[in-house]
Write an enzyme that holds these catalytic residues in place. Structure first.
Site, PDB file in Angstrom:
ATOM      1  N   LYS A  80       0.846  -1.201   0.000  1.00  0.00           N
ATOM      2  CA  LYS A  80       0.000   0.000   0.000  1.00  0.00           C
ATOM      3  C   LYS A  80       0.880   1.249   0.000  1.00  0.00           C
ATOM      4  O   LYS A  80       1.892   1.298   0.718  1.00  0.00           O
ATOM      5  CB  LYS A  80      -0.915  -0.025   1.237  1.00  0.00           C
ATOM      6  CG  LYS A  80      -2.010   1.036   1.228  1.00  0.00           C
ATOM      7  CD  LYS A  80      -2.927   0.894   2.450  1.00  0.00           C
ATOM      8  CE  LYS A  80      -4.047   1.909   2.458  1.00  0.00           C
ATOM      9  NZ  LYS A  80      -4.902   1.798   3.658  1.00  0.00           N
ATOM     10  N   SER A 155      -9.873   2.029   2.543  1.00  0.00           N
ATOM     11  CA  SER A 155      -8.996   2.754   1.645  1.00  0.00           C
ATOM     12  C   SER A 155      -8.014   1.878   0.878  1.00  0.00           C
ATOM     13  O   SER A 155      -7.502   2.290  -0.153  1.00  0.00           O
ATOM     14  CB  SER A 155      -8.202   3.794   2.445  1.00  0.00           C
ATOM     15  OG  SER A 155      -7.360   3.149   3.402  1.00  0.00           O
ATOM     16  N   SER A 179      -9.997  -0.382   6.737  1.00  0.00           N
ATOM     17  CA  SER A 179      -9.400  -0.319   5.398  1.00  0.00           C
ATOM     18  C   SER A 179      -8.647  -1.556   4.937  1.00  0.00           C
ATOM     19  O   SER A 179      -8.226  -1.622   3.788  1.00  0.00           O
ATOM     20  CB  SER A 179      -8.476   0.886   5.298  1.00  0.00           C
ATOM     21  OG  SER A 179      -9.248   2.053   5.262  1.00  0.00           O
TER      22      SER A 179
HETATM   23  N1  GLN Z   1     -13.248   4.032   5.732  1.00  0.00           N
HETATM   24  C1  GLN Z   1     -12.776   4.508   6.996  1.00  0.00           C
HETATM   25  C2  GLN Z   1     -12.478   5.970   6.897  1.00  0.00           C
HETATM   26  O1  GLN Z   1     -12.750   6.523   5.902  1.00  0.00           O
HETATM   27  C3  GLN Z   1     -11.575   3.722   7.409  1.00  0.00           C
HETATM   28  C4  GLN Z   1     -10.311   4.219   6.836  1.00  0.00           C
HETATM   29  C5  GLN Z   1      -9.134   3.378   7.184  1.00  0.00           C
HETATM   30  O2  GLN Z   1      -9.251   2.338   7.833  1.00  0.00           O
HETATM   31  N2  GLN Z   1      -7.979   3.870   6.808  1.00  0.00           N
HETATM   32  O3  GLN Z   1     -11.988   6.571   7.803  1.00  0.00           O
END
Ligand code: GLN
Length: 497
Positions: A80, A155, A179
Protein backbone atom coordinates in the site's frame (compact mmCIF):
# COMPACT_ATOMS: atom_id res chain seq x y z
CA UNK A 1 -0.70 -16.69 -18.98
CA UNK A 2 1.55 -18.31 -16.42
CA UNK A 3 -0.19 -20.75 -14.06
CA UNK A 4 2.09 -19.49 -11.29
CA UNK A 5 -0.02 -16.40 -10.67
CA UNK A 6 -2.99 -18.54 -9.59
CA UNK A 7 -1.07 -20.23 -6.79
CA UNK A 8 -1.16 -19.29 -3.11
CA UNK A 9 1.94 -17.89 -1.43
CA UNK A 10 2.42 -21.08 0.61
CA UNK A 11 2.37 -23.22 -2.57
CA UNK A 12 4.81 -20.83 -4.23
CA UNK A 13 7.03 -21.00 -1.18
CA UNK A 14 7.22 -24.80 -1.49
CA UNK A 15 8.06 -24.58 -5.22
CA UNK A 16 10.80 -22.02 -4.52
CA UNK A 17 12.27 -24.07 -1.69
CA UNK A 18 12.28 -27.21 -3.83
CA UNK A 19 14.12 -25.30 -6.56
CA UNK A 20 11.26 -25.98 -9.04
CA UNK A 21 10.92 -22.29 -9.84
CA UNK A 22 13.09 -19.23 -9.38
CA UNK A 23 11.99 -15.99 -7.80
CA UNK A 24 12.93 -14.15 -11.00
CA UNK A 25 10.57 -16.38 -12.99
CA UNK A 26 7.82 -15.93 -10.41
CA UNK A 27 8.29 -12.18 -10.16
CA UNK A 28 8.34 -11.82 -13.96
CA UNK A 29 5.05 -13.78 -14.18
CA UNK A 30 3.42 -11.29 -11.81
CA UNK A 31 4.91 -8.26 -13.57
CA UNK A 32 3.55 -9.64 -16.88
CA UNK A 33 0.15 -10.08 -15.27
CA UNK A 34 0.23 -6.51 -13.98
CA UNK A 35 1.18 -5.25 -17.45
CA UNK A 36 -1.70 -7.24 -18.94
CA UNK A 37 -4.55 -6.29 -16.58
CA UNK A 38 -3.68 -3.26 -14.51
CA UNK A 39 -4.78 -0.88 -17.25
CA UNK A 40 -8.30 -2.07 -16.37
CA UNK A 41 -7.95 -2.68 -12.62
CA UNK A 42 -5.63 0.19 -11.63
CA UNK A 43 -4.52 -1.51 -8.43
CA UNK A 44 -1.03 0.01 -8.70
CA UNK A 45 0.14 3.60 -8.58
CA UNK A 46 3.72 2.58 -9.23
CA UNK A 47 5.18 -0.70 -10.51
CA UNK A 48 8.86 -1.25 -9.76
CA UNK A 49 9.81 -3.60 -12.63
CA UNK A 50 13.57 -3.22 -12.21
CA UNK A 51 13.69 -3.17 -8.43
CA UNK A 52 11.45 -6.25 -8.18
CA UNK A 53 13.57 -8.28 -10.58
CA UNK A 54 16.75 -7.15 -8.81
CA UNK A 55 15.44 -8.29 -5.40
CA UNK A 56 14.21 -11.56 -6.90
CA UNK A 57 17.64 -12.19 -8.40
CA UNK A 58 19.28 -11.46 -5.02
CA UNK A 59 17.03 -14.02 -3.29
CA UNK A 60 17.75 -16.62 -5.98
CA UNK A 61 21.47 -16.07 -5.45
CA UNK A 62 21.18 -16.40 -1.69
CA UNK A 63 19.24 -19.62 -2.16
CA UNK A 64 21.80 -21.09 -4.52
CA UNK A 65 24.51 -20.18 -1.98
CA UNK A 66 22.64 -22.26 0.58
CA UNK A 67 21.71 -19.28 2.83
CA UNK A 68 18.96 -19.90 5.38
CA UNK A 69 15.84 -18.15 4.04
CA UNK A 70 12.40 -17.52 5.54
CA UNK A 71 9.32 -19.27 4.10
CA UNK A 72 8.22 -16.27 2.02
CA UNK A 73 11.63 -15.50 0.52
CA UNK A 74 11.24 -14.89 -3.19
CA UNK A 75 7.43 -14.45 -3.06
CA UNK A 76 6.16 -11.15 -4.57
CA UNK A 77 3.97 -8.65 -2.73
CA UNK A 78 1.95 -5.49 -3.41
CA UNK A 79 2.53 -2.67 -0.91
CA UNK A 80 0.00 0.00 0.00
CA UNK A 81 1.30 3.42 -0.97
CA UNK A 82 1.11 4.67 2.61
CA UNK A 83 4.36 2.96 3.70
CA UNK A 84 7.59 4.83 3.14
CA UNK A 85 9.88 3.06 0.68
CA UNK A 86 13.44 4.27 0.20
CA UNK A 87 13.97 5.31 -3.40
CA UNK A 88 10.39 4.48 -4.44
CA UNK A 89 7.56 7.04 -4.72
CA UNK A 90 5.16 7.22 -1.78
CA UNK A 91 2.11 9.35 -2.54
CA UNK A 92 -0.56 8.20 -0.02
CA UNK A 93 -2.98 8.62 -2.92
CA UNK A 94 -2.55 12.41 -2.67
CA UNK A 95 -1.30 15.19 -4.93
CA UNK A 96 0.34 16.55 -1.78
CA UNK A 97 3.09 13.94 -1.95
CA UNK A 98 3.28 13.56 -5.72
CA UNK A 99 6.91 13.04 -6.63
CA UNK A 100 8.07 12.52 -3.04
CA UNK A 101 10.75 9.82 -2.78
CA UNK A 102 11.29 8.85 0.89
CA UNK A 103 14.89 8.72 2.10
CA UNK A 104 14.14 5.72 4.35
CA UNK A 105 12.11 2.52 4.63
CA UNK A 106 9.21 1.97 7.05
CA UNK A 107 10.06 -0.75 9.60
CA UNK A 108 7.53 -3.08 7.93
CA UNK A 109 9.29 -2.55 4.60
CA UNK A 110 12.66 -3.33 6.19
CA UNK A 111 11.19 -6.54 7.61
CA UNK A 112 9.74 -7.51 4.21
CA UNK A 113 13.09 -6.93 2.52
CA UNK A 114 14.96 -8.88 5.20
CA UNK A 115 12.53 -11.79 4.72
CA UNK A 116 13.39 -11.77 1.00
CA UNK A 117 9.87 -10.76 -0.03
CA UNK A 118 9.85 -9.07 -3.44
CA UNK A 119 8.04 -5.72 -3.58
CA UNK A 120 6.27 -5.42 -6.94
CA UNK A 121 5.08 -1.85 -6.46
CA UNK A 122 2.84 0.54 -4.54
CA UNK A 123 -0.92 0.17 -4.51
CA UNK A 124 -3.70 2.70 -4.94
CA UNK A 125 -5.67 3.99 -1.97
CA UNK A 126 -8.10 6.68 -0.89
CA UNK A 127 -6.20 9.90 -0.25
CA UNK A 128 -4.49 9.70 3.17
CA UNK A 129 -6.49 6.46 3.75
CA UNK A 130 -9.80 8.32 4.09
CA UNK A 131 -12.56 6.37 2.43
CA UNK A 132 -14.17 3.01 1.75
CA UNK A 133 -13.99 2.79 -2.02
CA UNK A 134 -10.58 4.04 -3.29
CA UNK A 135 -12.55 6.68 -5.23
CA UNK A 136 -10.93 9.41 -3.12
CA UNK A 137 -7.52 8.62 -4.63
CA UNK A 138 -6.15 11.69 -6.40
CA UNK A 139 -4.98 9.31 -9.14
CA UNK A 140 -8.36 7.81 -10.08
CA UNK A 141 -10.26 4.82 -8.68
CA UNK A 142 -9.30 1.16 -8.55
CA UNK A 143 -11.79 -1.24 -10.12
CA UNK A 144 -13.03 -4.42 -8.45
CA UNK A 145 -11.88 -7.46 -10.48
CA UNK A 146 -15.28 -9.11 -9.82
CA UNK A 147 -16.98 -6.31 -11.75
CA UNK A 148 -14.92 -3.44 -13.10
CA UNK A 149 -17.76 -0.98 -12.59
CA UNK A 150 -17.70 -1.57 -8.86
CA UNK A 151 -15.46 -0.39 -6.03
CA UNK A 152 -12.82 -2.71 -4.50
CA UNK A 153 -13.38 -1.28 -1.03
CA UNK A 154 -11.16 1.26 0.66
CA UNK A 155 -9.00 2.75 1.64
CA UNK A 156 -6.78 -0.19 0.66
CA UNK A 157 -8.69 -1.09 -2.52
CA UNK A 158 -5.48 -1.32 -4.55
CA UNK A 159 -4.04 -4.01 -2.29
CA UNK A 160 -7.23 -6.10 -2.21
CA UNK A 161 -7.82 -5.74 -5.98
CA UNK A 162 -4.23 -6.79 -6.72
CA UNK A 163 -4.89 -10.08 -4.87
CA UNK A 164 -8.26 -10.73 -6.52
CA UNK A 165 -6.83 -9.94 -9.97
CA UNK A 166 -3.91 -12.34 -9.37
CA UNK A 167 -1.42 -9.50 -9.78
CA UNK A 168 0.18 -10.40 -6.43
CA UNK A 169 -0.20 -13.36 -4.03
CA UNK A 170 0.36 -11.17 -0.95
CA UNK A 171 -0.31 -7.55 -0.05
CA UNK A 172 0.07 -5.08 2.79
CA UNK A 173 -2.68 -2.77 3.96
CA UNK A 174 -3.39 -0.40 6.83
CA UNK A 175 -6.58 -0.34 8.86
CA UNK A 176 -7.77 2.68 10.84
CA UNK A 177 -11.49 1.96 10.70
CA UNK A 178 -11.72 -1.00 8.33
CA UNK A 179 -9.40 -0.32 5.40
CA UNK A 180 -7.97 -3.85 5.37
CA UNK A 181 -11.10 -5.80 6.31
CA UNK A 182 -13.77 -4.09 4.20
CA UNK A 183 -11.70 -4.27 0.97
CA UNK A 184 -11.02 -7.95 1.74
CA UNK A 185 -14.76 -8.56 2.18
CA UNK A 186 -15.82 -6.98 -1.12
CA UNK A 187 -13.08 -8.65 -3.18
CA UNK A 188 -13.34 -12.19 -1.77
CA UNK A 189 -9.90 -12.08 -0.12
CA UNK A 190 -8.52 -12.33 3.42
CA UNK A 191 -7.33 -9.35 5.48
CA UNK A 192 -6.24 -8.92 9.08
CA UNK A 193 -5.99 -5.88 11.31
CA UNK A 194 -3.57 -6.98 14.04
CA UNK A 195 -3.76 -5.88 17.68
CA UNK A 196 -2.92 -2.17 18.00
CA UNK A 197 0.83 -2.01 18.63
CA UNK A 198 1.42 -5.48 17.18
CA UNK A 199 2.99 -4.16 13.97
CA UNK A 200 5.24 -1.10 13.79
CA UNK A 201 3.80 2.18 12.49
CA UNK A 202 7.25 3.70 11.96
CA UNK A 203 7.39 5.06 8.42
CA UNK A 204 3.64 4.72 7.86
CA UNK A 205 2.02 8.03 6.94
CA UNK A 206 -0.31 8.67 9.87
CA UNK A 207 -4.06 9.07 9.49
CA UNK A 208 -5.20 8.72 13.13
CA UNK A 209 -2.30 7.53 15.25
CA UNK A 210 -4.36 5.94 18.03
CA UNK A 211 -6.26 3.79 15.49
CA UNK A 212 -3.85 3.05 12.59
CA UNK A 213 -2.48 -0.45 12.24
CA UNK A 214 -0.56 -2.16 9.40
CA UNK A 215 -1.71 -5.65 8.49
CA UNK A 216 -1.36 -8.60 6.11
CA UNK A 217 -3.62 -9.41 3.14
CA UNK A 218 -3.73 -12.66 1.19
CA UNK A 219 -5.98 -15.12 -0.61
CA UNK A 220 -5.86 -17.72 2.17
CA UNK A 221 -5.74 -17.69 5.97
CA UNK A 222 -2.36 -19.45 6.03
CA UNK A 223 -0.76 -17.01 3.56
CA UNK A 224 -2.03 -14.11 5.64
CA UNK A 225 -0.60 -15.68 8.80
CA UNK A 226 2.80 -16.25 7.17
CA UNK A 227 2.92 -12.57 6.23
CA UNK A 228 1.66 -11.50 9.66
CA UNK A 229 4.56 -13.29 11.34
CA UNK A 230 7.05 -11.48 9.07
CA UNK A 231 5.79 -7.95 9.78
CA UNK A 232 4.82 -8.20 13.47
CA UNK A 233 7.02 -7.64 16.50
CA UNK A 234 8.45 -4.96 18.76
CA UNK A 235 10.02 -1.87 17.22
CA UNK A 236 11.82 0.67 19.42
CA UNK A 237 11.14 3.28 16.70
CA UNK A 238 7.39 3.14 17.48
CA UNK A 239 6.44 4.22 21.00
CA UNK A 240 3.13 2.33 20.86
CA UNK A 241 4.78 -0.91 19.76
CA UNK A 242 4.05 -3.82 22.11
CA UNK A 243 7.13 -5.45 23.59
CA UNK A 244 5.98 -9.05 23.94
CA UNK A 245 6.16 -12.17 21.77
CA UNK A 246 4.19 -12.22 18.51
CA UNK A 247 1.09 -14.46 18.84
CA UNK A 248 1.61 -17.90 17.23
CA UNK A 249 -0.43 -17.06 14.13
CA UNK A 250 1.11 -19.55 11.70
CA UNK A 251 0.60 -22.51 14.06
CA UNK A 252 -3.00 -21.38 14.59
CA UNK A 253 -3.60 -21.10 10.83
CA UNK A 254 -2.29 -24.66 10.42
CA UNK A 255 -4.43 -25.94 13.29
CA UNK A 256 -7.97 -24.73 12.55
CA UNK A 257 -9.62 -26.62 15.39
CA UNK A 258 -12.57 -24.91 17.06
CA UNK A 259 -14.24 -27.80 18.87
CA UNK A 260 -15.51 -26.54 22.22
CA UNK A 261 -14.76 -22.91 21.42
CA UNK A 262 -17.28 -20.26 22.41
CA UNK A 263 -18.18 -17.87 19.59
CA UNK A 264 -20.33 -14.77 20.14
CA UNK A 265 -22.54 -13.23 17.44
CA UNK A 266 -22.73 -9.47 18.06
CA UNK A 267 -26.39 -8.53 18.15
CA UNK A 268 -25.76 -4.88 17.22
CA UNK A 269 -23.80 -5.75 14.04
CA UNK A 270 -26.00 -7.35 11.45
CA UNK A 271 -29.63 -6.25 11.65
CA UNK A 272 -31.31 -3.42 9.74
CA UNK A 273 -29.25 -1.84 7.01
CA UNK A 274 -27.40 -5.06 6.16
CA UNK A 275 -28.07 -6.46 2.68
CA UNK A 276 -30.18 -9.63 2.81
CA UNK A 277 -27.64 -11.77 0.93
CA UNK A 278 -24.94 -10.65 3.36
CA UNK A 279 -27.10 -11.71 6.29
CA UNK A 280 -27.96 -15.01 4.62
CA UNK A 281 -24.33 -15.97 4.00
CA UNK A 282 -23.42 -14.88 7.52
CA UNK A 283 -26.19 -17.01 9.06
CA UNK A 284 -25.01 -20.00 7.02
CA UNK A 285 -21.43 -19.47 8.20
CA UNK A 286 -22.68 -19.52 11.80
CA UNK A 287 -24.24 -22.93 11.14
CA UNK A 288 -20.94 -24.17 9.70
CA UNK A 289 -19.05 -22.96 12.80
CA UNK A 290 -21.58 -24.77 14.96
CA UNK A 291 -21.15 -27.97 12.93
CA UNK A 292 -17.40 -27.75 13.62
CA UNK A 293 -18.08 -28.00 17.33
CA UNK A 294 -18.22 -24.36 18.36
CA UNK A 295 -20.78 -23.18 20.82
CA UNK A 296 -22.63 -20.13 19.43
CA UNK A 297 -24.11 -17.48 21.71
CA UNK A 298 -25.62 -14.09 21.03
CA UNK A 299 -23.78 -11.22 22.71
CA UNK A 300 -24.97 -7.65 23.12
CA UNK A 301 -22.57 -4.70 22.87
CA UNK A 302 -24.93 -1.72 23.27
CA UNK A 303 -22.27 1.00 22.93
CA UNK A 304 -21.47 -0.12 19.39
CA UNK A 305 -24.46 1.94 18.23
CA UNK A 306 -22.37 5.05 18.95
CA UNK A 307 -19.09 3.78 17.49
CA UNK A 308 -19.43 5.43 14.10
CA UNK A 309 -20.25 8.83 15.62
CA UNK A 310 -17.35 8.60 18.08
CA UNK A 311 -14.96 7.50 15.32
CA UNK A 312 -15.91 10.44 13.10
CA UNK A 313 -14.92 12.83 15.90
CA UNK A 314 -11.74 11.05 17.05
CA UNK A 315 -10.41 10.34 13.57
CA UNK A 316 -10.84 13.89 12.18
CA UNK A 317 -9.39 15.34 15.39
CA UNK A 318 -6.25 13.24 15.12
CA UNK A 319 -5.89 13.64 11.36
CA UNK A 320 -6.29 17.42 11.51
CA UNK A 321 -3.23 17.43 13.73
CA UNK A 322 -1.27 14.77 11.80
CA UNK A 323 -1.86 16.50 8.47
CA UNK A 324 -0.65 19.90 9.71
CA UNK A 325 2.86 18.97 8.59
CA UNK A 326 1.84 18.96 4.91
CA UNK A 327 2.38 22.65 4.37
CA UNK A 328 4.54 22.89 1.24
CA UNK A 329 7.63 23.62 3.29
CA UNK A 330 8.80 20.16 4.32
CA UNK A 331 7.71 17.58 1.75
CA UNK A 332 6.07 17.21 -1.64
CA UNK A 333 3.94 19.83 -3.31
CA UNK A 334 4.55 23.59 -2.98
CA UNK A 335 2.10 25.96 -4.67
CA UNK A 336 2.26 29.72 -5.27
CA UNK A 337 5.91 30.17 -4.27
CA UNK A 338 6.72 32.80 -6.93
CA UNK A 339 8.45 35.30 -4.67
CA UNK A 340 5.39 37.52 -4.26
CA UNK A 341 3.68 35.60 -1.44
CA UNK A 342 4.26 35.23 2.28
CA UNK A 343 5.03 31.85 3.86
CA UNK A 344 1.46 31.70 5.20
CA UNK A 345 0.03 32.36 1.74
CA UNK A 346 2.21 29.62 0.21
CA UNK A 347 1.14 27.18 2.92
CA UNK A 348 -2.49 27.97 2.39
CA UNK A 349 -2.27 27.74 -1.43
CA UNK A 350 -0.37 24.45 -1.14
CA UNK A 351 -2.96 22.90 1.16
CA UNK A 352 -5.83 24.08 -1.05
CA UNK A 353 -4.14 22.63 -4.13
CA UNK A 354 -2.79 19.45 -2.54
CA UNK A 355 -5.72 18.09 -0.53
CA UNK A 356 -8.90 16.62 -2.01
CA UNK A 357 -12.45 17.30 -0.77
CA UNK A 358 -12.67 14.42 1.72
CA UNK A 359 -9.37 15.37 3.36
CA UNK A 360 -10.41 19.01 3.65
CA UNK A 361 -13.79 17.96 5.08
CA UNK A 362 -12.11 15.95 7.85
CA UNK A 363 -9.53 18.63 8.67
CA UNK A 364 -12.34 21.18 9.12
CA UNK A 365 -14.35 18.74 11.25
CA UNK A 366 -11.30 17.87 13.37
CA UNK A 367 -10.14 21.42 14.04
CA UNK A 368 -13.72 22.32 14.97
CA UNK A 369 -14.08 19.36 17.35
CA UNK A 370 -10.79 20.26 19.03
CA UNK A 371 -11.42 24.00 19.32
CA UNK A 372 -11.79 25.73 22.68
CA UNK A 373 -15.32 25.47 23.97
CA UNK A 374 -16.13 22.39 21.86
CA UNK A 375 -13.33 20.07 22.97
CA UNK A 376 -15.25 18.54 25.89
CA UNK A 377 -18.58 18.45 24.08
CA UNK A 378 -17.24 16.61 21.04
CA UNK A 379 -13.75 15.13 21.36
CA UNK A 380 -14.04 14.47 25.10
CA UNK A 381 -17.47 12.88 24.70
CA UNK A 382 -16.24 10.67 21.87
CA UNK A 383 -13.35 9.46 24.03
CA UNK A 384 -15.86 8.44 26.70
CA UNK A 385 -17.81 6.44 24.13
CA UNK A 386 -14.53 4.83 23.12
CA UNK A 387 -14.01 3.66 26.70
CA UNK A 388 -17.55 2.21 26.78
CA UNK A 389 -16.89 0.28 23.57
CA UNK A 390 -13.72 -1.21 25.06
CA UNK A 391 -15.78 -2.19 28.13
CA UNK A 392 -18.42 -3.87 25.94
CA UNK A 393 -15.67 -5.92 24.31
CA UNK A 394 -14.16 -6.81 27.68
CA UNK A 395 -17.53 -8.02 28.97
CA UNK A 396 -18.15 -10.00 25.78
CA UNK A 397 -14.72 -11.66 25.90
CA UNK A 398 -15.42 -12.73 29.47
CA UNK A 399 -18.16 -14.94 27.97
CA UNK A 400 -16.74 -15.99 24.60
CA UNK A 401 -13.38 -16.67 22.91
CA UNK A 402 -14.07 -14.70 19.73
CA UNK A 403 -16.84 -12.49 18.34
CA UNK A 404 -18.22 -12.54 14.80
CA UNK A 405 -20.29 -10.29 12.52
CA UNK A 406 -20.58 -9.54 8.82
CA UNK A 407 -17.53 -7.45 7.80
CA UNK A 408 -19.44 -4.93 5.71
CA UNK A 409 -23.17 -4.21 5.45
CA UNK A 410 -23.25 -4.64 1.65
CA UNK A 411 -21.34 -6.18 -1.21
CA UNK A 412 -19.29 -3.96 -3.57
CA UNK A 413 -21.31 -0.99 -4.76
CA UNK A 414 -21.05 0.81 -8.08
CA UNK A 415 -18.31 3.37 -8.65
CA UNK A 416 -19.90 6.80 -8.19
CA UNK A 417 -22.88 5.53 -6.20
CA UNK A 418 -21.87 6.94 -2.81
CA UNK A 419 -19.22 9.46 -3.79
CA UNK A 420 -21.39 12.51 -3.17
CA UNK A 421 -22.84 11.21 0.08
CA UNK A 422 -20.15 11.12 2.80
CA UNK A 423 -22.49 9.61 5.40
CA UNK A 424 -23.46 6.71 3.12
CA UNK A 425 -19.73 6.15 2.53
CA UNK A 426 -18.96 6.22 6.27
CA UNK A 427 -21.62 3.57 6.96
CA UNK A 428 -19.55 0.92 5.15
CA UNK A 429 -17.37 0.69 8.24
CA UNK A 430 -20.14 0.38 10.77
CA UNK A 431 -19.07 -3.17 11.73
CA UNK A 432 -15.30 -2.72 11.53
CA UNK A 433 -14.81 0.54 13.48
CA UNK A 434 -15.44 -0.81 17.03
CA UNK A 435 -12.36 -3.05 16.67
CA UNK A 436 -10.08 -0.07 15.97
CA UNK A 437 -11.56 1.99 18.79
CA UNK A 438 -10.77 -0.84 21.22
CA UNK A 439 -7.35 -1.68 19.73
CA UNK A 440 -8.19 -5.37 19.31
CA UNK A 441 -7.47 -7.60 16.27
CA UNK A 442 -9.96 -8.44 13.50
CA UNK A 443 -10.00 -10.59 10.37
CA UNK A 444 -12.22 -10.67 7.30
CA UNK A 445 -12.64 -13.94 5.45
CA UNK A 446 -14.80 -14.76 2.37
CA UNK A 447 -17.94 -16.79 3.13
CA UNK A 448 -19.58 -16.95 -0.30
CA UNK A 449 -21.40 -14.82 -2.83
CA UNK A 450 -24.59 -12.89 -2.11
CA UNK A 451 -27.36 -14.59 -4.09
CA UNK A 452 -28.84 -11.31 -5.36
CA UNK A 453 -25.67 -10.00 -7.06
CA UNK A 454 -23.12 -12.84 -7.05
CA UNK A 455 -20.56 -10.66 -5.27
CA UNK A 456 -18.33 -11.71 -2.34
CA UNK A 457 -19.43 -11.48 1.29
CA UNK A 458 -17.02 -11.46 4.23
CA UNK A 459 -17.29 -12.54 7.85
CA UNK A 460 -15.45 -10.56 10.52
CA UNK A 461 -13.78 -12.42 13.39
CA UNK A 462 -12.69 -10.39 16.44
CA UNK A 463 -10.46 -11.46 19.36
CA UNK A 464 -9.04 -9.91 22.52
CA UNK A 465 -5.83 -7.87 22.29
CA UNK A 466 -2.76 -10.04 21.59
CA UNK A 467 -4.96 -13.06 20.86
CA UNK A 468 -4.51 -12.60 17.10
CA UNK A 469 -3.83 -16.35 16.85
CA UNK A 470 -7.52 -17.04 17.63
CA UNK A 471 -8.53 -15.21 14.42
CA UNK A 472 -6.35 -17.54 12.40
CA UNK A 473 -7.51 -20.66 14.21
CA UNK A 474 -11.20 -19.86 13.65
CA UNK A 475 -10.54 -18.52 10.14
CA UNK A 476 -8.65 -21.66 9.12
CA UNK A 477 -11.40 -23.96 10.42
CA UNK A 478 -14.11 -22.03 8.60
CA UNK A 479 -12.07 -21.69 5.40
CA UNK A 480 -11.40 -25.45 5.31
CA UNK A 481 -15.06 -26.32 5.84
CA UNK A 482 -16.24 -23.86 3.18
CA UNK A 483 -13.63 -25.04 0.69
CA UNK A 484 -14.88 -28.60 1.16
CA UNK A 485 -18.44 -27.36 0.55
CA UNK A 486 -17.61 -25.26 -2.53
CA UNK A 487 -15.02 -27.61 -4.03
CA UNK A 488 -12.85 -24.64 -5.12
CA UNK A 489 -11.68 -21.30 -3.74
CA UNK A 490 -14.12 -18.43 -4.09
CA UNK A 491 -11.95 -16.54 -6.59
CA UNK A 492 -12.23 -19.40 -9.06
CA UNK A 493 -15.87 -18.43 -9.60
CA UNK A 494 -14.89 -14.87 -10.58
CA UNK A 495 -15.43 -14.18 -14.28
CA UNK A 496 -12.28 -12.17 -13.97
CA UNK A 497 -10.32 -9.62 -15.87
N1 GLN B 1 -13.25 4.03 5.73
C1 GLN B 1 -12.78 4.51 7.00
C2 GLN B 1 -12.48 5.97 6.90
O1 GLN B 1 -12.75 6.52 5.90
C3 GLN B 1 -11.58 3.72 7.41
C4 GLN B 1 -10.31 4.22 6.84
C5 GLN B 1 -9.13 3.38 7.18
O2 GLN B 1 -9.25 2.34 7.83
N2 GLN B 1 -7.98 3.87 6.81
O3 GLN B 1 -11.99 6.57 7.80
Amino acid sequence: MSELIRKDASELSALLQAGDISSVELTQAHLDRIDAVDGKVHAFLHVDHQGAIASARAVDERRSNGDALGPLAGVPLALKDILATKGLPTTVGSRMLEGWIPPYDATVVTKLREAGIVILGKTNMDEFAMGSSTEHSAYGPTHNPWDLERIPGGSGGGSSASLAAFEAPLAIGTDTGGSIRQPAAVTGTVGVKPTYGGVSRYGVVALASSLDQVGPCGRTVLDTALLHSVIAGHDPMDQTSINSPVPAVVEAAKRGDIAGMRIGVVKELGGDGYQSGVRQRFDEAVVVLQSLGAQIVEVSCPSFDFALAAYYLILPSECSSNLAKFDGIRFGLRAGDDGTRSVEQVMSQTRAAGFGDEVIRRIILGTYALSAGYYDAYYGQAQKVRALIAQDFAKAFAQVDVLISPTAPTTAFKIGEKLDDPLAMYLNDIATIPVNLAGIPGMSLPIGLAPEDNLPVGIQIMAPAMADDRLYNVGAALERALLAQWGAPILSSMAGV
